[in-house]
Motif scaffolding. Sequence first.
Motif, mmCIF file in Angstrom:
data_model
loop_
_atom_site.group_PDB
_atom_site.id
_atom_site.type_symbol
_atom_site.label_atom_id
_atom_site.label_comp_id
_atom_site.label_asym_id
_atom_site.label_seq_id
_atom_site.Cartn_x
_atom_site.Cartn_y
_atom_site.Cartn_z
ATOM 1 N N LEU A 231 0.830 -1.201 0.000
ATOM 2 C CA LEU A 231 0.000 0.000 0.000
ATOM 3 C C LEU A 231 0.867 1.255 0.000
ATOM 4 C CD1 LEU A 231 -2.870 -0.929 2.496
ATOM 5 C CD2 LEU A 231 -2.938 -0.900 -0.003
ATOM 6 N N SER A 232 2.041 1.177 0.573
ATOM 7 C CA SER A 232 2.925 2.339 0.642
ATOM 8 C C SER A 232 3.334 2.823 -0.750
ATOM 9 C CB SER A 232 4.173 2.015 1.466
ATOM 10 O OG SER A 232 4.865 0.900 0.912
ATOM 11 N N LEU B 73 1.455 3.413 -3.071
ATOM 12 C CA LEU B 73 0.420 4.335 -3.537
ATOM 13 C C LEU B 73 0.570 5.722 -2.920
ATOM 14 C CD1 LEU B 73 -2.694 1.968 -3.399
ATOM 15 C CD2 LEU B 73 -1.424 2.686 -5.433
ATOM 16 N N GLY C 166 -2.177 5.303 -0.317
ATOM 17 C CA GLY C 166 -1.916 4.073 0.411
ATOM 18 C C GLY C 166 -2.094 4.237 1.909
ATOM 19 N N ARG D 93 -4.789 2.101 4.077
ATOM 20 C CA ARG D 93 -4.287 1.283 5.184
ATOM 21 C C ARG D 93 -5.156 1.392 6.420
ATOM 22 N NH1 ARG D 93 0.872 3.678 7.895
ATOM 23 N NH2 ARG D 93 -0.811 5.050 8.608
ATOM 24 N N SER E 197 -10.708 3.809 -2.918
ATOM 25 C CA SER E 197 -9.956 3.715 -4.179
ATOM 26 C C SER E 197 -10.750 4.317 -5.323
ATOM 27 C CB SER E 197 -9.626 2.251 -4.496
ATOM 28 O OG SER E 197 -8.734 1.716 -3.564
ATOM 29 N N SER F 239 -2.234 -4.696 -8.984
ATOM 30 C CA SER F 239 -2.114 -3.819 -7.825
ATOM 31 C C SER F 239 -3.401 -3.858 -6.991
ATOM 32 C CB SER F 239 -1.810 -2.385 -8.269
ATOM 33 O OG SER F 239 -0.556 -2.311 -8.906
ATOM 34 N N MET G 2 -4.019 -5.430 -3.093
ATOM 35 C CA MET G 2 -4.714 -4.767 -1.998
ATOM 36 C C MET G 2 -5.730 -5.717 -1.370
ATOM 37 S SD MET G 2 -6.895 -1.215 -1.904
ATOM 38 C CE MET G 2 -8.323 -1.870 -2.745
#
Length: 331
Positions: A76-77, A79, A83, A87, A99, A145, A149
């Motif tokens: 997630l980081s 993004l 992200g 999170r 999203s 991606s 997630m």
Amino acid sequence: MTAFLRAATLTNFEQVARECGLDAHALVDEVGLSPRCLNEPDLRLPATSVGELLELAARRANEPGFGLRMAASRRLSNLGPLGLLLRDQPTLRHALETSVTYMHTHAEAFSVSLVESGDLVIIREELLLEGGGPTPQAIEMGMCSLFRMLQIFLGERWEPRLVAFRHPAPANTQVHRRMFGSHIAFGQEFNDIVCNAKDLAAPNLGADPVMAQYSQRLLEREMGVNAKMSERVRRLIVLLLPRGHCKVEVVAQHLGVDRRTIANHLAAEGTTFKTLVNSMRSELLVSYRQNGSKNLSEVALLLGFSELSAFSRWHKNLFNATASEGQKSLT
């Protein structure tokens, strides 16, 4: 209209290129991108150039799973601020809905939507690129991606009911099946991940609501500064067209404004709602024709026309040729 992506979308490009015996910097230079894109994640890159880069790399490496390999270990980081917000969402459904709302802050060219169908939820991805050229690597990278997630929330062993791609199957789908499992289909109407609706209720025990509010304020401030009305409208157009609901009133409802506000903003940006719809339909038409798997009636519905005759009139007025003539020009 040029859509941009954060250079973070190229995370792992250099590593996968090296594993395939390629020089990442030479490829980046060949498509006209700055070498900074490989180490500055917040650099804004033209989405068309990123698409060209991925297709070039996959072709040179003879690796149809190039984009998937890039996204396989994403976190997630990667993004950025988005992200951080994902999170700390309380459930997977909240993360997916977030999203849908904020994906464009990370990647303007990508649109994500949720479609409910009984006990199933369809997570749909669209890629908006100028020229409408084939970009399966970018699409698969984006889908992977999203899939990552889902696995972050549901566990590494979770598998979807189906992963569907609009483009035809590559010659080798080994990487695809290793990533998504056996339930995968190509040549479909949409790019979809289908899962059980109950999966979306999965709680996120590590969610921090305070940090979520902070991250959301950061993203909304960024949206207020950077997002043009035409960009926001265009993202909604591509999602609403296949459902037959692409009207300015519906777009206004999604944006929480009235149609006059949209018209005024678009006029200030030198365009109109009708112009944006025609532009989006034209780009999608090129993609469907290059794909070649849909007949004219199917394409008409996907472009938001309830009848083939209406599609034919639109095509004639815009291109001074019938839809059939346009189709034949590609053969």
